[in-house]
Design an enzyme around this catalytic site. Sequence first.
Site, mmCIF file in Angstrom:
data_model
loop_
_atom_site.group_PDB
_atom_site.id
_atom_site.type_symbol
_atom_site.label_atom_id
_atom_site.label_comp_id
_atom_site.label_asym_id
_atom_site.label_seq_id
_atom_site.Cartn_x
_atom_site.Cartn_y
_atom_site.Cartn_z
ATOM 1 C CB CYS A 290 -2.571 -4.871 6.420
ATOM 2 S SG CYS A 290 -2.034 -3.258 7.008
ATOM 3 C CB THR B 166 1.760 1.229 15.364
ATOM 4 O OG1 THR B 166 1.014 2.188 14.587
ATOM 5 C CG2 THR B 166 1.233 1.238 16.780
ATOM 6 C CG HIS C 131 -2.531 -7.498 10.005
ATOM 7 N ND1 HIS C 131 -1.320 -7.051 9.525
ATOM 8 C CD2 HIS C 131 -3.249 -6.370 10.273
ATOM 9 C CE1 HIS C 131 -1.319 -5.737 9.488
ATOM 10 N NE2 HIS C 131 -2.473 -5.291 9.942
ATOM 11 C CB SER D 27 -7.814 -0.899 7.052
ATOM 12 O OG SER D 27 -7.295 -1.107 8.343
ATOM 13 C CD GLU E 282 -1.242 -0.272 3.690
ATOM 14 O OE1 GLU E 282 -1.560 -1.437 3.967
ATOM 15 O OE2 GLU E 282 -1.675 0.705 4.290
ATOM 16 C CB SER F 176 -8.439 0.573 12.718
ATOM 17 O OG SER F 176 -7.457 0.654 13.732
ATOM 18 C CG ASN G 258 1.858 -2.117 10.820
ATOM 19 O OD1 ASN G 258 1.890 -3.192 10.220
ATOM 20 N ND2 ASN G 258 0.775 -1.372 10.902
ATOM 21 C CE LYS H 251 -6.220 -3.994 22.015
ATOM 22 N NZ LYS H 251 -6.889 -3.652 23.252
#
Length: 408
Positions: free
Chosen positions: A113, A156, A244, A330, A81, A205, A297, A253
């Site tokens: 991503c 990040t 990811h 995203s 991207e 996000s 990232n 999470k």
Amino acid sequence: MSVGIEQLAVYVPPSVLSLDELAAARGVPPEKFREGLGVREMAIAPPCEDVVTLAASAGARALRASRVDPGDIGMLLVATETGVDHAKPVSIFVHELLGIGRQCRVYELKHACYAGTAALMSAADWVRAGGTRPRRALVIAADIARYAIGSPGEPTQGAGAVAMVIGREPWSLVLGEESGTYAGNVYDFWRPLGRREALVDGKYSVECYLEALAGAFRAYRTLERPALGTDEPLSGRLARFLYHTPFPKMAAKAHRRLLEIDWSGTTLAGDRLEEAIVASYRDAVAPGLEAVARVGNTYTASLYLCLAALLEREGPRLAGQRLGLFSYGSGCCAEFFTGLVPSGVAVQAGVAELLRERTTIDVATYERLVREGDSGGEPPPGFTGEFVFRGVRDERREYARLAPALAA
Ligand SMILES: CC(C)(COP(=O)(O)OP(=O)(O)OC[C@H]1O[C@@H](n2cnc3c(N)ncnc32)[C@H](O)[C@@H]1OP(=O)(O)O)[C@@H](O)C(=O)NCCC(=O)NCCS
């Protein structure tokens, strides 16, 4: 027919910023970055590197490691991207830099991503469609993650590329043939034309990621073969989970959400459920996050950086076992799929060596590099890449391969 990743190799830029130092400069407690996000360092690209040179350096490493002649690559896909032109694909620069032959399907893919997974799946389908013909594809996921200085996304950031040779001799990972997918139009992260840094609705996000994970994972559970029994957890069949990972806490999470779904038909509840989630994260996820905590990232390369680092470190121990992989881009599109680590796996992706060889820079240097951007020029001392971006002449980007003595 077995199709999958024959070899994979990584490239990360040679400069690294400590996030403890960034925290001090921004007046943030260091624990917020270390524990709150799980990040420790981030890779910073020098002006002589852009996404083309990152992709080409990873690609050259993968071709050498797999001993594949560039002329045998029939498909070259670059997922990013961080594109450098609205029309001309990153992949065609890489095609020339790697000396890949004329009989090759070459294109760039973009979906935040997720594009690396789109490329991997397209390449695997193309290899399968070739039947017994010896088809080989080179898939490269490469990105430079940029957020505004001082923004919540700043810690990040990161940069890097992962190249994968896809074919019918999958010595690194045999891809499962089923995928659970999920898609929907959301504005969680985007980069309008003309902007260098991404815009992001950060907290939203995270929600979108978790919702997409739930959708893709539920879809996959129905496709698993042999079929799962009623209320049978899929996690019992998978040795490790790779997500990811824009920052390691996101993987924590994600794993929690996945297990809550997967174990919803079991009797686990309350403290026992909590303990089981913590133990599963410790054993099946955390060991795969070391590299990403030290690179940051890499957007669409992030899942595959985790995979490369895991197979490099623990491949032989995982032989014969299955991994679960979750990709999120995203916008959004997501995919949950599995892979089998074959016996005889021997991945030397270069992760440990690249991380060892990096040069630490301070916050002032990082901010100067951000201002300069990918303006091109000479490689800095200790440069480990094989290709450099020389700059733009007559609105055309110019690249060069370094003499072997300069390249790692
Ligand atoms: C992820 C993101 C939204 C976090 O933003 P933020 O403003 O730092 O968010 P918070 O203030 O909630 O802090 C993040 C975490 O650090 C924790 N934290 C804050 N201060 C802390 C401290 N002193 N010590 C330990 N942890 C701390 C918070 O509790 C939070 O943890 P939680 O998410 O488990 O509740 C931001 O980094 C971002 O926008 N990133 C880019 C987008 C992205 O990567 N999205 C992911 C899905 S694609």
